[in-house]
Design a protein around this motif. Sequence first.
Motif, short mmCIF file in Angstrom:
data_model
loop_
_atom_site.label_atom_id
_atom_site.label_comp_id
_atom_site.label_asym_id
_atom_site.label_seq_id
_atom_site.Cartn_x
_atom_site.Cartn_y
_atom_site.Cartn_z
N MET A 110 0.83 -1.20 0.00
CA MET A 110 0.00 0.00 0.00
C MET A 110 0.87 1.25 0.00
SD MET A 110 -2.76 -1.18 2.90
CE MET A 110 -1.42 -1.70 3.99
N THR A 111 0.42 2.22 -0.75
CA THR A 111 1.01 3.56 -0.73
C THR A 111 -0.12 4.55 -0.44
OG1 THR A 111 2.70 2.98 -2.35
CG2 THR A 111 2.26 5.31 -2.03
N THR A 112 0.04 5.29 0.63
CA THR A 112 -1.01 6.23 1.03
C THR A 112 -0.42 7.64 1.16
OG1 THR A 112 -0.64 5.78 3.37
CG2 THR A 112 -2.31 4.46 2.25
N VAL A 113 -1.29 8.61 1.16
CA VAL A 113 -0.85 10.00 1.29
C VAL A 113 -1.57 10.67 2.46
CG1 VAL A 113 -0.33 10.27 -1.15
CG2 VAL A 113 -2.60 10.86 -0.31
N SER A 114 -0.94 11.68 3.00
CA SER A 114 -1.59 12.56 3.97
C SER A 114 -1.36 13.98 3.49
CB SER A 114 -1.03 12.35 5.38
OG SER A 114 0.36 12.64 5.42
N ILE A 115 -2.35 14.81 3.69
CA ILE A 115 -2.30 16.18 3.17
C ILE A 115 -2.67 17.15 4.28
CG2 ILE A 115 -3.15 17.77 1.40
CD1 ILE A 115 -3.94 15.38 -0.28
N SER A 116 -1.91 18.22 4.38
CA SER A 116 -2.21 19.28 5.34
C SER A 116 -2.16 20.62 4.63
CB SER A 116 -1.22 19.26 6.50
OG SER A 116 -1.47 20.33 7.40
N VAL A 117 -3.22 21.40 4.77
CA VAL A 117 -3.31 22.70 4.12
C VAL A 117 -3.34 23.80 5.19
CG1 VAL A 117 -4.71 24.18 2.63
CG2 VAL A 117 -4.55 21.73 2.16
N SER A 118 -2.55 24.83 5.01
CA SER A 118 -2.58 25.98 5.91
C SER A 118 -2.77 27.24 5.08
CB SER A 118 -1.31 26.07 6.75
OG SER A 118 -0.18 26.25 5.92
N GLY A 164 -0.18 -22.43 -9.47
CA GLY A 164 0.23 -21.14 -10.00
C GLY A 164 1.07 -20.33 -9.01
N ASP A 165 1.30 -19.11 -9.39
CA ASP A 165 2.08 -18.19 -8.56
C ASP A 165 1.18 -17.14 -7.95
OD1 ASP A 165 4.55 -19.44 -9.25
OD2 ASP A 165 4.58 -18.30 -11.14
N TRP A 166 1.54 -16.75 -6.74
CA TRP A 166 0.77 -15.71 -6.06
C TRP A 166 1.41 -14.34 -6.31
CZ3 TRP A 166 -3.61 -14.34 -3.95
CH2 TRP A 166 -3.64 -13.17 -3.16
N TYR A 167 0.57 -13.38 -6.69
CA TYR A 167 1.03 -12.00 -6.89
C TYR A 167 0.33 -11.10 -5.88
CZ TYR A 167 2.80 -13.80 -11.31
OH TYR A 167 3.46 -14.55 -12.26
N ALA A 168 1.13 -10.38 -5.15
CA ALA A 168 0.55 -9.52 -4.11
C ALA A 168 -0.34 -8.45 -4.73
CB ALA A 168 1.68 -8.86 -3.31
N TYR A 169 -1.40 -8.15 -4.02
CA TYR A 169 -2.29 -7.08 -4.44
C TYR A 169 -1.60 -5.73 -4.18
CZ TYR A 169 -6.22 -10.38 -4.75
OH TYR A 169 -7.06 -11.42 -5.10
N GLU A 170 -2.10 -4.71 -4.87
CA GLU A 170 -1.52 -3.38 -4.71
C GLU A 170 -2.62 -2.33 -4.55
OE1 GLU A 170 1.68 -2.17 -7.40
OE2 GLU A 170 1.67 -4.23 -8.20
N SER A 171 -2.33 -1.34 -3.75
CA SER A 171 -3.21 -0.18 -3.61
C SER A 171 -2.33 1.05 -3.44
CB SER A 171 -4.13 -0.34 -2.38
OG SER A 171 -4.89 0.84 -2.19
N GLN A 172 -2.34 1.89 -4.45
CA GLN A 172 -1.46 3.05 -4.45
C GLN A 172 -2.28 4.32 -4.65
OE1 GLN A 172 1.48 2.49 -7.50
NE2 GLN A 172 2.18 0.51 -6.70
N GLY A 191 -4.26 7.14 -8.71
CA GLY A 191 -4.24 5.86 -8.01
C GLY A 191 -4.03 4.68 -8.93
N TYR A 192 -3.65 3.58 -8.30
CA TYR A 192 -3.50 2.32 -9.02
C TYR A 192 -3.91 1.20 -8.08
CZ TYR A 192 -1.33 -1.70 -11.28
OH TYR A 192 -1.11 -2.94 -11.86
N SER A 193 -4.67 0.28 -8.61
CA SER A 193 -5.15 -0.85 -7.80
C SER A 193 -4.99 -2.14 -8.58
CB SER A 193 -6.63 -0.63 -7.44
OG SER A 193 -7.12 -1.73 -6.72
N GLY A 200 -3.59 -4.36 -13.45
CA GLY A 200 -4.26 -3.52 -12.47
C GLY A 200 -5.13 -2.47 -13.13
N TYR A 201 -5.52 -1.49 -12.34
CA TYR A 201 -6.44 -0.47 -12.82
C TYR A 201 -5.99 0.89 -12.33
CZ TYR A 201 -10.81 2.17 -13.26
OH TYR A 201 -11.75 3.10 -13.59
N SER A 202 -5.82 1.80 -13.28
CA SER A 202 -5.42 3.16 -12.93
C SER A 202 -6.66 4.06 -12.85
CB SER A 202 -4.46 3.73 -13.98
OG SER A 202 -3.26 2.97 -14.01
#
Length: 313
Positions: A110-118, A164-172, A191-193, A200-202
């Motif tokens: 997972m890749t996440t963001v945090s945003i702060s506005v002043s 088969g092979d396992w591929y980790a899921y992604e959430s960006q 984003g990308y999932s 995946g899906y953009s």
Amino acid sequence: MIRLVRNIALLLCLCLIVCLAGCGETVAETDNTQTEAADSVSVSDETETDAQAAADAAAAAAADQEASEDAGAEEPESTAGEDTAAVPTVSISVSSGSFSHENGTELLTMTTVSISVSVEGKPEVEESINADLQALLNETGTANSELRAQVEADYEAFLEEDGGDWYAYESQLTAEVVRCDSQVLSIRFNGYSYSGGAHGYSFSYGRSYDVQSGSRLSLTFLSASGADFPTYALERVAELCGTAAYSGLLFDTDVVQESLSDVVSDEQFIMTEEGVTFLADPYVIGPYASGIIEFTLPYDELEGVVKADYLPA
């Protein structure tokens, strides 16, 4: 004898007359001297009065000059014509993490963001914008929690099948500021999932805010008096779809016309330095290979359609 006495009497009379005449001249001279002295005193008094008045006037002028200089020293420089409206400061941070199975297999990255506005001097604006952004990011966090539950169930099923092979899921999710001035703050989210399958899906979406009030901007709210910006935008994007620039990127005309309302929407627009841009995710009006399709309406064609407050100064 009598004649002698008369002559003596006449002589005495003449002497008396002479004496009286002399006394009159003396009295006249004395009076004149006193008059001249009085005149001299009067002139002296007038001269002293004029001198005092001149001195007083000079002192008053000096006092006025000093007061004027003091006032000028304390008066701040003029800021007429300067733009003193506050411009937001935006801080974006990115963090990465992962979720693994108890056997050590990585199930999700997972890749996440945090945003702060002043916004200096506008705490209520800060609060409004930050609250809306946090609510949006909370939805992303909820989606990641649901994705963790899904990926764990999918992996258990994968182990049972043992093939088969396992591929980790992604959430960006990332974010970038595309316009930031004293009028508008606009942020684009990319984003990308990936949750199994061939690829995946953009996706992409936006948030725009009125910097003076902190309110989130909608297409309807952007409309100038007497104008209908959503309808205008829908018609213009439809026209752009028929131009050579978009040839080969879109599905057939009927599909595009049916789905354009999903593109020209409050979730899918951003306000850049050049204009209002609409973002079409893959599969909405075009195939996956076309990626995210963008339509930009330049500001110079939006005069009279979009409120002047939101057009760049």
